[in-house]
Design a protein around this motif. Structure first.
Motif: not given
Ligand code: ANZ
Ligand code: ZN
Length: 895
Positions: A763-784, A804-811
């Motif tokens: 949802f965030d990457i669609e609306r160009i809120q890239y800062n929280t997309v990056v935070s999603a990477g943190d959350i995913l890595l912690n969870a894993l 999923i994590l790699l694809r979310v952070l890839y951009p």
């Protein structure tokens, strides 16, 4: 375990990408296109953090949309003409061409090191003839159509750079680059008639740019500056030396407040106005004063704030309604370039006129009042005869004005408000009793009844675009001056007029004037010896259409072609707010001209616009003994912070002495607080630089530079790398799981968290809120990282979650994710990460089997209760009854 090595990872990824030419795009009809573009940089020498931020935003968007199946174009080019190259040339004695091409080569390398998904086959360089040829070509078309013309106009002359400046390049009467006091000069030059497009530009600002930030639209609107008013003439009998009436006995003025016409106590003209010129011929003091007025910028913004100065010309004109004789003054606040270069002075209702009248003891005559100012007011039939008084046809019975209303000792903004016209004293006027708006309608008619000229008129603040620059390093204007034939356009077949690249300006004017090979040419009409125009075009022309040329970069038979049909209008434009007005307005105008010439089929070039926030950093300084400030770069300063991370003390590393903290400011040379992206990329890698700039702020917000933030990003890259190394073998052998229902609860919870995070990131990457997309990477890595089991479900979830994590952070961090994607075997499964699909949310994972309820006992939270998501009231009550907390804390017992 091999440690994270950004250098080798990034070099390897980049060489794979360039070997595969993976960013080259074509006009594929089987895919939806998306054109995402950054404002093209000036090749100043090296990238700054603003560039890094701009291009990373662009790159994240491009990579993401490619994953979503779009055919994405991300091009790049160089705004390669312009003054800095000439100034550098003077300083270093090297040709602007060489300086520019060297800078381009260096900056291109830096961009490549950033790992940007640029299609370099479309590179546009504004100083190359295959590009600027089309500037010249379109200019000739505009000449044919009368959109371009040669005129003499008053311009801003910067005496240091020896060039004409646009109004907006004049700040507080000084040159934007040199700080020199600007002079007004009258010189011939070429103008593009952008004012002709003002109505359409304004309308489309309001109707066709919903994808632009509101504030940019407002800035465009204000710049175009529509103003509706009345234009009329004061009749006069002023004659020039030969005995003919100056301007045929009519002094035209434009006013937005014709309702105040009865309050005119003087008129004021611009320094260049024919009446001023005429009066100056016989008045030395006036002539000197006019010369003084001609200095200083012609920007309107300055006019409001500057000190009002004037001098009586000794001449008079006649009031068209009362026949009164009105003195004409020369006033420094009247612009020749706006309206008619003359104003009717109404000190009682206009602040500038008020200041002027106060200073020179001119009359102040109030003629418009709010209802409250009348002693007796209200609907009645007395007082004014006409039925046209107020819009609602009610009348005022007025026994006179409240004397306290106008205290004329000081200006009060309420004097400028509209109200009801009333000429007390004995003046008497047909406007008396009318509302201001009604009076504005009536005035032109009344003036015409007296036999004089008057009409309603819409004026725009927008000025025609003067494009002639008395400089070398720009697109030559394709004109040849012949003594017999005058200014002759270069025939189309002779384009481009190539700019010689070997000149080295030395500060003594335009070197083209001394370049015989360029200068001397046969007249295209009569073949007699003639000379080329040596002025070059404003570089805003280069940036007005380069983004269309990216679409057809190699086309040499036309300016644009099929590529532009396919890619344009641009879907997303990204750049700094500093270009909110001029560049965007010129590009919009140029597009409309191209449309009218049949070259393109759309009205507006940029569907969506994102204005990225500024990059800020702390400043550090010392005050020298002579009072001057010395600024120190943050990289040379050690900062001590308190327990909350707030900086408390700073010390210069080289001498261990304290420096002052000057607060956070925009990164700029003047405060020496820039961070060199190259240092950052060398030390930590492009992924860290990209990760930090995307994480630290929303793309549209200001970004505070922080070394700790950079270190945090770098730590994250290492953690991800280390984690992937640890589980590489496990991933390769991970089983595939079909049925997640049998998984242990912890696995199901983590899986739910992973997909909830993915859903939010999508949802965030669609609306160009890239800062929280990056935070999603943190959350995913912690969870894993918290998954410890060795069962099949856990192994499968780690494999799934990491993909999923790699694809979310890839951009955001394409290098490391690219490397891991290959190393962990995902590439073998799903193909290259470039075109891997953005992960889909598994809705079944999101369904909760169990929910957690808070257990409250007598109003206090005492514990938690996990029940099936489908549990009804009875089941929940039963579960609650058995909770040990209930026994402990409550009096209540199950019945
Ligand atoms: C008399 C008057 C009375 C005005 C009053 C205003 C208030 P905008 O709205 O920006 O278009 N003006 C006209 N030509 C000018 C020139 N060449 N240089 C400087 N000022 C000029 O402004 C229009 C108003 O700006 C005009 O309306 C005129 O002052 C002034 F109570 O006329 B007005
Ligand atoms: Zn000729």
């Amino acid at each position: 375990m091999i440690p994270y090595n950004h250098k080798s990872i990034e070099a390897a990824a980049q060489s794979q990408w360039s070997a595969g030419d993976v960013y080259r795009v074509t006009e594929r009809v089987d895919k939806k296109k998306f054109y995402a573009c950054s404002m093209l940089p000036y090749p100043s020498g090296k990238l700054h953090m603003g560039h890094v931020r701009n291009y990373t935003i662009n790159d994240v968007m491009a990579r993401y949309l490619r994953m979503k199946g779009y055919n994405v174009l991300m091009p790049m080019g160089w705004d390669a003409f312009g003054l800095p190259a000439e100034n550098a040339a003077m300083k270093n004695k090297v040709a602007p061409a060489k300086w520019t091409y060297d800078n381009i080569a260096y900056m291109k390398k830096q961009m490549q090191a950033m790992g940007l998904a640029i299609d370099w086959s479309r590179e546009v360089t504004a100083c190359k003839p295959d590009y600027y040829k089309w500037n010249q070509w379109l200019f000739l078309k505009m000449l044919e159509k009368g959109i371009a013309e040669r005129r003499t106009q008053v311009v801003n002359w910067d005496p240091v750079d020896m060039t004409v400046l646009a109004n907006e390049q004049v700040i507080d009467g000084k040159g934007w680059r040199t700080g020199a006091v600007i002079e007004k000069r009258e010189i011939p030059g070429y103008y593009l008639n952008i004012v002709r497009y003002a109505p359409e530009l304004l309308e489309h600002t309001l109707t066709k740019l919903p994808g632009w930030p509101e504030r940019v639209r407002t800035m465009q609107e204000n710049w175009i500056g529509k103003s509706e008013g009345v234009r009329f003439a004061f009749p006069h009998t002023i004659k020039d030396a030969s005995g003919t009436l100056v301007q045929e006995g009519k002094m035209y003025v434009f006013t937005t407040r014709a309702d105040t016409i009865m309050g005119v106590t003087f008129c004021a003209v611009a320094a260049e106005h024919p009446i001023a010129t005429h009066a100056a011929a016989s008045n030395k003091a006036l002539a000197a004063f006019i010369e003084e007025c001609k200095k200083g910028g012609v920007a309107e913004a300055d006019m409001a704030t500057m000190e009002k100065k004037g001098m009586n010309t000794g001449l008079t004109v006649n009031h068209p309604l009362t026949g009164e004789s009105v003195p004409v003054w020369e006033g420094n606040y009247v612009l020749m370039s706006y309206g008619d270069g003359a104003v009717m002075g109404v000190p009682a209702h206009d602040e500038r006129d008020f200041a002027f009248a106060k200073k020179y003891g001119l009359g102040i005559r109030p003629v418009v009042f709010p209802e409250a100012a009348f002693k007796v007011c209200g609907p009645s039939t007395g007082w004014v005869q006409s039925a046209e008084c107020k819009p609602d046809n009610t009348f005022f019975e007025v026994a006179g004005l409240r004397e306290d209303w106008f205290d004329l000792s000081e200006w009060n903004s309420k004097y400028a408000e509209k109200g009801i016209c009333y000429t007390h004293e004995k003046l008497g006027s047909k406007l008396d009793g009318s509302s201001s708006d009604r009076a504005i309608e009536m005035v032109p008619e009344l003036i015409r009844t007296q036999g004089y000229f008057a009409e309603k008129k819409t004026t725009y603040r927008l000025r025609d675009w003067g494009i002639s620059r008395q400089r070398y390093w720009g697109t030559p204007i394709p004109i040849i001056h012949c003594e017999t034939c005058g200014a002759v356009p270069v025939p189309e077949k002779d384009l481009p007029v190539v700019l010689p690249e070997d000149c080295i300006p030395d500060g003594s004017g335009n070197p083209l004037k001394l370049h015989a090979g360029f200068l001397n040419v046969a007249c295209p009409k009569c073949a007699k010896p003639a000379q080329r125009e040596t002025d070059t075009m404003d570089t805003f022309i280069d940036s007005s259409w380069y983004f269309m040329r990216y679409c057809d970069p190699q086309l040499n038979t036309a300016m644009v072609g099929k590529g532009a049909d396919y890619w344009m209008p641009m879907d997303q434009y990204i750049g700094g707010i500093e270009h909110a007005i001029l560049h965007l307005l010129y590009a919009r105008f140029w597009t409309k001209v191209m449309r009218d010439l049949g070259l393109v089929k759309f009205d507006e070039p940029f569907t969506k616009l994102l204005t990225q926030g500024m990059v800020l950093a702390e400043t550090f300084y010392r005050k020298n003994a002579d009072g001057s400030m010395e600024w120190f770069n943050p990289s040379d300063v050690d900062v001590e912070t308190d327990a909350h991370g707030k900086p408390v003390r700073a010390v210069l590393r080289s001498d261990s002495q304290p420096v002052m903290m000057g607060g956070v400011e925009k990164m700029a040379k003047s405060k020496n607080n820039g961070v060199d992206p190259q240092d950052l990329i060398d030390a930590y890698g492009a992924d860290t630089a990209r990760h930090f700039t995307m994480r630290a702020a929303h793309p549209e917000d200001t970004l505070f530079w922080s070394d700790a933030g950079v270190a945090g990003s770098y730590r994250f890259m290492r953690r991800l790398w280390d984690y992937a190394q640890k589980i590489t073998e496990q991933i390769k052998t991970a089983p595939s799981v079909q049925n997640w229902k049998d998984a242990p609860d912890t696995v199901q919870t983590t899986r739910r968290e992973i997909y909830a995070t993915l859903q939010k990131a999508s949802f965030d990457i669609e609306r160009i809120q890239y800062n929280t997309v990056v935070s999603a990477g943190d959350i995913l890595l912690n969870a894993l990282g918290e998954l410890r089991g060795t069962d099949d479900h856990t192994k499968a979830l780690i494999a799934e979650g990491l993909s999923i994590l790699l694809r979310v952070l890839y951009p955001v961090t394409p290098h490391l994710t690219h490397q891991l994607w290959q190393q962990l075997g995902y590439a073998a499964q799903h193909g290259d990460l470039l075109d891997a699909p953005w992960p889909e949310v598994d809705a079944s994972a999101m369904k909760q089997d169990h929910i957690t309820l808070v257990l409250q006992i007598n109003g206090k939270t005492r514990g938690e209760l996990v029940v099936s998501a489908t549990a009804d009231k009875a089941v929940i009550e039963a579960a609650a009854a058995q909770a040990p907390e209930v026994e402990l804390y409550s009096e209540w017992r199950p019945p």
